[in-house]
Design an enzyme around this catalytic site. Structure first.
Site, mmCIF file in Angstrom:
data_model
loop_
_atom_site.group_PDB
_atom_site.id
_atom_site.type_symbol
_atom_site.label_atom_id
_atom_site.label_comp_id
_atom_site.label_asym_id
_atom_site.label_seq_id
_atom_site.Cartn_x
_atom_site.Cartn_y
_atom_site.Cartn_z
ATOM 1 N N LYS A 1 0.918 -1.152 0.034
ATOM 2 C CA LYS A 1 -0.027 0.016 -0.017
ATOM 3 C C LYS A 1 0.822 1.032 -0.058
ATOM 4 C CE LYS A 1 1.007 1.307 4.519
ATOM 5 N NZ LYS A 1 1.237 2.526 4.927
ATOM 6 N N HIS B 1 0.019 -5.380 6.158
ATOM 7 C CA HIS B 1 0.454 -6.157 7.046
ATOM 8 C C HIS B 1 -0.319 -6.158 8.388
ATOM 9 C CE1 HIS B 1 2.227 -2.225 8.666
ATOM 10 N NE2 HIS B 1 2.288 -2.943 9.788
ATOM 11 N N LYS C 1 -1.241 -9.751 11.379
ATOM 12 C CA LYS C 1 -1.094 -9.662 12.815
ATOM 13 C C LYS C 1 -1.855 -10.725 13.536
ATOM 14 C CE LYS C 1 0.562 -4.851 13.243
ATOM 15 N NZ LYS C 1 1.964 -5.342 13.638
ATOM 16 N N GLU D 1 1.574 6.819 17.869
ATOM 17 C CA GLU D 1 3.214 6.577 17.488
ATOM 18 C C GLU D 1 3.894 7.712 18.466
ATOM 19 O OE1 GLU D 1 4.567 4.554 13.848
ATOM 20 O OE2 GLU D 1 2.528 5.485 13.127
ATOM 21 N N ASP E 1 -1.556 6.962 4.420
ATOM 22 C CA ASP E 1 -0.766 5.956 5.195
ATOM 23 C C ASP E 1 -1.263 5.000 5.863
ATOM 24 O OD1 ASP E 1 1.747 4.927 5.687
ATOM 25 O OD2 ASP E 1 2.213 5.835 7.222
ATOM 26 N N HIS F 1 -4.845 0.702 6.425
ATOM 27 C CA HIS F 1 -4.744 -0.311 7.519
ATOM 28 C C HIS F 1 -6.007 -0.332 8.561
ATOM 29 C CE1 HIS F 1 -0.667 -0.953 6.615
ATOM 30 N NE2 HIS F 1 -0.171 0.196 7.529
ATOM 31 N N LYS G 1 1.891 10.764 14.481
ATOM 32 C CA LYS G 1 3.448 10.661 14.736
ATOM 33 C C LYS G 1 3.506 11.605 15.999
ATOM 34 C CE LYS G 1 4.684 8.091 11.190
ATOM 35 N NZ LYS G 1 5.211 6.791 11.275
#
Length: 482
Positions: A155, A185, A189, A223, A242, A247, A333
Site C-alpha cells: 500500500k 501487514h 498480525k 506512535e 498512509d 490499515h 506521529k
C-alpha cells in the site's frame, strides 16, 4: 465459521523470490529478516532462490553485507555462521530499473533452471508508489509475468479512486487476479486475526457484537516516533492515506463483518466488502487533521506544508448491525504513547439498580495489538465492605500464555508464507480498495486544515474531543489500568 483445508505446513513448491527495492527501508526492517526467519522455521521450500534488485549499484559482497546487517539489526534470530552461510548461498543481487531488466531476467532464468520446471516466481514490489506503474510495465515487457508468477504489492494502492482503478487496470493487463496479492501487514498480525477468533468462537462475545449493545468502537494507533527518514513519502501521502484508508479501514472490515461462510478468500473477502459498501462517506467536519510542531522545519518539507502527521476520524457503518454506532479511528506521529488498541465500549444496562460511582467506567472489551498482544475485559463489581459500592474489575489474557506463541510469525512472515501457498485470505481485493477510496472522497476533496499539536501530546484539542465527553480509551490512566 470453518477454516479452508489448507495444510499450512505442507511442502511448498520451489520458489524464485525477487525482491524489488531490496535495499530500501521495508526490505531492511521486515522482509529480509522475515525471509531469514522463515528459512530457520522450515517454512520456506527446501529449494528457493532470493534475488534482490534495485537501481542502486552494489556488488554481491556489498549486498550480502547489507542483508546481514538487516538481519542482525532488525531480526529476532541469532545469526551464526552456519545459518548465515545457508542463507547466503541462496541469494544474489541484480541491478535493474523499469526500462532495463536484462540482467534480472538472466538471473531469474538461471534460478529457474537450477530449481527445476515446477518452481514458482514471487515478485515482491517493495517500492515507492510513484515507481509502481513503470515497474509492473517493465515486468510485462521483459516477459517475467509468466502464469506461474505471483506479485505482491505494498500500500497505498493508488492515492484516490481514479488512481486505484488505473492501477488495477494495469495489473489485470499483466496478471490474472489469482496472481495478485495486495498486502496489508495489519491483517497478518496475530492479534487482528484474534478479533475474529474471539468473536466467532465464543458465545460470551458474539451476541453483544452489534448496535443493540455497543455504544462505540475505537481503533487507536498513536506512535511516539516521528516521520524520521520518510519525509518525502509523508509529504506526498500524509497520515490519512498512509494509515486510515489502508490499515485502519481494513480493521473496521474485520470488526464489523457479518459471520463469514469460511475463513477463506471466498468467505472473508465478501464479508469485508459488504462492510465497506455500508460505510457512509466521511464527513470532513467530523475529521481532525493535525501537524506536529516542528514538522515544517524538517529538510524537504515545504514552509507552508498542510500535510497531516496525525488524523482522527468518525466513521459510521450503515447496516442493521451497526447503524448509529460511531467508529473512532486515530493515528499520528510524535504522540503521547506508542500503542495499538481496539476498544469496544458497551452501552449502560437498561436497569439502573446501583449508583454508578465515579471511576468505575463502562464495560469495555480491549484488544492490545502487539507482537504478541492481549485481550482485556473491564466490568463493574462490588467493592469489599458493608456498603454496595461499585468498583472496576478486569479479566486479562496475554497471548503469550499459550503454547502457540512458539510458532508465532511476524505479520510480514505470515503473509509471505501465504503468498507461497497461494492463499489470498488475508489480502485485499480491488473492489474493496476502490470502495474505500469512495468512502474517503469527500475528505480528500475538502480536507480541514492541519492544525498544530505539541510533540508528546494526544493531538489537537479537536481530536481529543472528537468522541465527546466520554473521551478516548487512551489515555488510559483514568481507568486505572495503564
Amino acid at each position: 465459521m470453518t477454516r479452508r483445508s489448507t495444510n499450512r505446513t505442507a511442502p511448498i513448491t520451489p520458489q524464485v523470490i525477487v525482491l524489488f527495492g531490496a535495499t530500501g527501508d521495508l526490505a531492511s526492517r521486515k522482509l529480509l529478516p522475515g525471509l531469514f526467519h522463515l528459512m530457520l522455521a522450515g517454512l520456506l521450500p527446501d529449494e528457493f532462490r532470493l534475488i534482490g534488485t534495485s537501481p542502486q549499484v552494489h556488488t554481491e559482497d556489498e549486498f550480502a553485507e547489507h542483508v546481514r546487517n538487516a538481519i542482525t539489526n532488525f531480526g529476532d534470530d541469532k545469526v551464526d555462521e552456519a545459518t548465515w552461510n545457508q542463507f547466503r548461498s541462496r541469494f544474489t543481487y541484480s541491478i535493474s530499473s523499469a526500462d532495463d531488466m536484462d540482467d534480472l531476467v538472466g538471473q531469474i532464468a538461471s534460478a529457474r533452471k537450477a530449481l527445476g520446471p515446477h518452481c514458482h516466481a514471487l515478485y515482491y514490489l517493495s517500492i515507492p508508489p510513484f515507481a509502481m506503474h513503470e515497474t509492473i510495465e517493465g515486468i510485462h515487457t521483459s516477459g517475467l509475468a509468466t502464469p506461474d508468477a505471483r506479485v505482491v504489492l505494498e500500500k497505498p494502492f493508488g492515492t484516490d479512486y481514479d488512481s486505484a482503478v488505473a492501477l488495477d487496470a494495469l495489473l489485470h493487463d499483466v496478471f490474472a487476479e489469482e496472481q495478485i496479492f495486495r498486502i496489508d501487514h495489519f491483517l497478518g498480525k496475530e492479534d487482528i486475526q484474534n478479533v475474529l477468533a474471539v468473536r466467532f468462537s465464543n458465545r460470551l462475545f458474539e451476541p453483544i457484537w452489534s448496535a443493540e449493545h455497543v455504544a462505540r468502537v475505537e481503533i487507536d494507533v498513536p506512535e511516539t516516533l516521528g516521520v524520521e527518514d520518510r519525509v518525502a513519502f509523508y509529504e506526498s501521502t500524509g497520515a490519512f492515506r498512509d494509515m486510515i484508508v489502508t490499515h485502519l479501514f481494513q480493521v473496521v472490515g474485520f470488526l464489523a463483518m457479518e459471520p463469514p461462510t469460511s475463513f477463506s478468500p471466498e468467505g472473508l473477502r465478501p464479508a469485508k466488502l459488504a462492510v465497506f459498501r455500508s460505510m457512509i462517506p466521511l464527513d470532513p467536519t467530523r475529521v481532525v487533521r493535525g501537524q506536529v510542531e516542528g514538522y515544517r522545519d524538517l529538510p524537504g518539507v515545504a514552509a507552508d506544508s498542510d500535510t497531516e502527521t496525525m488524523v482522527a476520524v468518525e466513521l459510521f457503518v450503515d447496516n442493521d448491525r451497526w447503524r448509529g454506532v460511531p467508529f473512532y479511528l486515530r493515528t499520528g506521529k510524535r504522540m503521547a504513547q506508542n500503542r495499538r488498541v481496539i476498544t469496544l465500549t458497551l452501552k449502560e444496562p437498561a436497569m439502573e439498580l446501583f449508583d454508578l460511582e465515579h471511576g468505575t467506567g463502562p464495560n469495555q472489551l480491549v484488544f492490545e495489538i502487539g507482537e504478541p498482544g492481549s485481550i482485556s475485559v473491564f466490568f463493574r463489581t462490588k467493592e469489599p465492605g458493608p456498603d454496595m459500592l461499585l468498583g472496576r474489575g478486569d479479566l486479562h489474557a496475554d497471548y503469550t500464555s499459550g503454547d502457540g506463541v512458539a510458532h508465532e510469525l511476524e505479520a510480514y512472515e505470515r503473509l509471505i508464507h501465504d503468498v507461497m501457498l497461494g492463499d489470498a485470505t488475508l489480502f485485499n481485493s480491488a473492489a474493496g480498495i476502490e470502495r474505500l477510496w469512495e468512502v474517503a472522497a469527500p475528505l480528500l476533496a475538502d480536507p480541514p486544515p492541519a492544525t498544530p499539536y505539541a510533540a508528546g501530546s494526544w493531538g489537537p484539542p479537536a481530536a481529543v474531543d472528537l468522541p465527546g465527553p466520554s473521551g478516548w480509551y487512551l489515555p488510559d490512566h483514568d481507568h486505572g489500568h495503564a
